[in-house]
Design an enzyme around this catalytic site. Structure first.
Site, PDB file in Angstrom:
ATOM      1  N   ASP A 212       0.712  -1.369   0.145  1.00 34.03           N
ATOM      2  CA  ASP A 212       0.011   0.029  -0.002  1.00 34.03           C
ATOM      3  C   ASP A 212       0.846   1.272   0.049  1.00 34.03           C
ATOM      4  OD1 ASP A 212      -1.935   1.830   0.157  1.00 34.03           O
ATOM      5  OD2 ASP A 212      -2.651   1.274   1.976  1.00 34.03           O
ATOM      6  N   ASP A 420      -1.916   5.115  -5.952  1.00 37.91           N
ATOM      7  CA  ASP A 420      -2.225   4.362  -4.748  1.00 37.91           C
ATOM      8  C   ASP A 420      -2.385   2.841  -5.272  1.00 37.91           C
ATOM      9  OD1 ASP A 420      -2.991   3.554  -2.139  1.00 37.91           O
ATOM     10  OD2 ASP A 420      -5.136   4.180  -2.275  1.00 37.91           O
TER      11      ASP A 420
END
Length: 567
Positions: A212, A420
Site C-alpha cells: 500500500d 495508490d
C-alpha cells in the site's frame, strides 16, 4: 668518362609470384629507391587478393569548384532559406533541450550512492476469498488519528519498560553490492489486492502484507493479546519484552505529531490508531524487531525497524485480512519502511512496483534504486503538500478518446491525482466521472446493455455474445489519456490507460467499469489511480528526486541495472 646527364638507376622493383600450386597467396611486391641520400626500403604487406581479381585503383574525380559550399554566398542568394533552417534548429533545440537535460540529471543522480542496497518483494494472490461486491471494494489511504482511549490496552506486555537499547541497525554477512529479488502475485478481481511477504523476528517468521503506497505505517496483527483480528494467513506476531517502542523514540513522536496527540512521559508504550478511507481502522502499539530482507545473491540483510503491532482491527479491513497478516506502508512518511531503511543508509528512498496485466496477476515490487531502468521512463514531479504523505501530482487534462473530461479542479481547471497501490480501482472526481459515464451511454447502440442485477461494480454491461475476457469487448471502448506537465499536447507527459486498464470481467460474465465516483474520497476533487490502471507498467516513486515515473512492462522479472549505457 660518362657525362653527368647519363641515365642513373633510381630504384628497383622485385615482384615475387605465388607458387603454382597455390596461386591464392597472391604476389609480393618489394620496391627499393636509390636517391642521392642513403638508400631506404619500403616493404608492402603481401597482397592476398588472387591475381585474376586485381584491379587498378579508380582515379579520383577532379574537384568541381562550382560545387563548393559557401555560407556567405548561400546567405546572399537565399536569406529566407537560411533563416528557415535556423528556425528549425531552434525549434528542435527547444523541443529536446528540456528532456535531454532531465536525462543527464537522471544519469548524475542515479549514478550516486550506488553502493546502497535494493530489495525486491513478491506479491501473492489471495486465493479462496471469494468474489468481491461493490460494497467490498478495497480503498485504503490510511492516516493516523487520535486514538480511542477505551480501545487502548493498559500495557501490551504487563511490564514496565524503563529503557530501550537500540540494537545495531543493519546486520548481514554479505550484503554489499547485492539486491533481493522476489516474485509478485495478486489481482484486481476477484481478490482485490496485491501482497508480498516479509520475514520478521528471530528466528524469522513469514507474514503476508498488503502492498500500500497510500499508507504510512507497516503493521502486523499482533497477539498482545488480540482484541479484534482477522483470520490471517499466519500465526499472530508475538512481541517479546524489550521490543516495544517507548514514547521518547523519535518515530513515536512522529506518529503522535501526525495524530495530534501530546507526548506522554509516563506511558510505557507508543500507542497509535490508523483510519482508512473506507472507514475501517487499526489500533496497536509500535514495536521494533528485525526484518530479514533476502538479497539477490541469497544473503539475508537484517534490519531493525519500527512497525505496528496491531491488536484491534475494525470494519472492512477484517475481510482483507482473511489471507494476509497486515499492511506494508510505502508512503513518503518518516515511519514508512522505505523511509526508515533510507535513514539507516541501507537504501536510497525509492519504491517501485510492477503489476502484471495478465488474468493470473502477479508481478514484483522493490525497495531501493537498483532496479531503475537506465532510460525509457516517463517522469512527473511529486507535489509537496504539508502533512500529506501520499504520492500526489498535478494533472492537467483527462481524455476519453478525443473527448475531454472536466476535472473539476479548484485552480483553473487543474486537478490532483494520487498513485495508490492500496486501492483496487481508479476514482475520478465527480465531474470527470459523470462525463465519462455520459460518454459510455452510446454503448447501448453497439449491443452492450447495462445489467442492473450485477452488483460487482456500479456499472456492468452484458453483451449479445458470451464474453470470455475483456479483450473480446475492448474494441467497444476507447483509451483514457492522462496529461501531465505542459499544456502543449506534444510537449506533455501522458499516462495511457487502455480498456484493459479500467475494465474487469465479473463472475456473471459481464464487463464492468473499474473507474468509480470519487466524490466521497479525500477532498472529492482528487482522483486516485488504483491497481486496475497501474497494471502492465513499472511504476517508480523516487523520493530522492521527488518524482513519479512509469514505463510499459510485462512485469515478469525485475532487472537490476548496474550502470548507465554510454551516450
Amino acid at each position: 668518362m660518362e657525362s653527368d646527364h647519363s641515365p642513373r638507376l633510381k630504384g628497383v622493383v622485385i615482384i615475387t609470384l605465388p607458387p603454382p600450386d597455390n596461386p591464392s597467396l597472391g604476389k609480393t611486391i618489394t620496391a627499393f629507391t636509390l636517391p642521392d641520400d642513403p638508400p631506404t626500403s619500403l616493404v608492402q604487406e603481401p597482397d592476398r587478393t588472387p591475381t585474376h581479381q586485381r584491379y587498378p585503383p579508380a582515379p579520383l574525380p577532379p574537384r568541381n569548384p562550382e560545387l563548393r559550399f559557401s555560407l556567405k554566398s548561400l546567405f546572399l542568394r537565399s536569406p529566407r532559406a537560411v533563416f528557415g533552417f535556423l528556425g528549425v534548429l531552434l525549434f528542435a533545440f527547444l523541443l529536446f533541450a528540456s528532456p535531454y537535460a532531465r536525462t543527464l540529471q537522471e544519469l548524475r543522480d542515479t549514478s550516486e550512492d550506488r553502493e546502497r542496497e535494493s530489495f525486491v518483494f513478491p506479491l501473492f494472490p489471495k486465493f479462496g476469498v471469494g468474489f468481491l461486491s461493490r460494497d467490498d471494494v478495497e480503498l485504503k489511504l490510511g492516516s493516523f488519528v487520535g486514538f480511542d482511549e477505551e480501545r487502548i490496552m493498559a500495557s501490551i506486555d504487563g511490564g514496565v519498560r524503563k529503557d530501550q537499547r537500540m540494537p545495531n541497525a543493519v546486520g548481514s554477512e554479505d550484503v554489499a553490492h547485492s539486491s533481493a529479488i522476489l516474485p509478485v502475485r495478486g489481482n484486481v478481481y476477484p481478490d482485490g489486492l496485491y501482497f508480498t511477504y516479509i520475514l520478521v523476528g528471530t528466528p524469522p517468521k513469514r507474514y503476508y502484507l498488503d502492498m500500500d503506497t497510500g499508507s504510512d505505517l507497516s503493521w502486523i496483527q499482533c497477539d498482545a493479546p488480540c482484541r479484534s483480528c482477522g483470520k490471517g494467513a499466519n500465526a499472530l506476531y508475538k512481541p517479546k519484552r524489550g521490543k516495544i517502542v517507548l514514547p521518547k523514540d523519535s518515530l513515536c513522536k512522529e506518529v503522535q505529531r501526525s495524530e495530534g496527540t501530546e507526548y506522554c512521559e509516563t506511558c510505557q508504550q507508543c500507542d497509535y490508531e490508523i483510519e482508512y478511507a473506507d472507514h475501517s481502522s487499526s489500533m496497536g502499539v509500535l514495536a521494533r524487531d528485525e526484518f530479514h530482507l533476502r538479497t539477490k545473491n541469497g544473503s539475508l540483510a537484517k534490519v531493525n525497524v519500527a512497525f505496528g503491532c496491531a491488536y484491534d482491527q475494525r470494519g472492512q479491513l477484517l475481510n482483507t485480512l482473511t489471507k494476509t497478516d497486515g499492511i506494508f506502508g510505502l508512503s513518503r512518511s518518516r515511519v514508512s519502511l522505505p523511509s526508515q531503511l533510507a535513514s539507516l543508509g541501507v537504501i536510497n528512498n525509492v519504491v517501485g512496483h510492477c503489476l502484471s496485466s495478465d488474468a493470473t496477476g502477479g508481478g514484483y515490487m522493490f525497495l531501493g534504486d537498483g532496479f531503475l531502468p537506465n532510460g525509457g521512463m516517463s517522469w512527473i514531479p511529486m507535489m509537496n503538500i504539508p502533512f500529506n504523505n501520499l504520492y500526489h501530482t498535478e494533472i492537467l487534462k483527462v481524455k476519453y478518446g478525443s473527448s475531454s473530461l472536466n476535472l473539476g479542479g479548484l485552480n483553473s481547471g487543474l486537478g490532483r491525482i494520487v498513485f495508490d497501490s492500496g486501492s483496487s480501482y481508479t476514482y475520478f472526481s465527480k465531474q470527470a466521472y459523470s462525463k465519462l459515464v455520459d460518454s459510455l451511454r452510446s454503448l447501448a447502440s453497439m449491443g452492450l446493455i447495462q445489467d442492473e442485477s450485477d452488483d460487482t461494480l456500479p456499472i456492468c454491461w452484458r453483451a449479445e455474445f458470451p464474453i470470455r475476457s475483456v479483450t473480446d469487448v475492448k474494441h467497444f471502448f476507447k483509451t483514457l489519456t492522462l496529461q501531465f506537465g505542459s499544456k502543449w499536447w506534444i510537449l506533455s507527459t501522458k499516462f495511457h490507460i487502455p480498456p484493459q486498464g479500467y475494465l474487469i470481467l465479473s463472475n456473471k460474465g459481464n464487463v464492468c467499469l473499474g473507474i468509480l465516483d470519487g466524490s466521497r474520497v479525500l477532498d472529492g476533487s482528487t482522483s486516485i489511480l488504483g491497481d486496475i490502471s497501474l497494471r502492465g507498467k513499472l511504476v517508480v516513486y523516487d523520493n530522492v528526486n521527488r518524482r513519479i515515473g512509469w514505463t510499459q512492462s510485462d512485469c515478469v522479472k525485475a532487472v537490476r541495472y548496474q550502470s548507465h549505457p554510454f551516450i
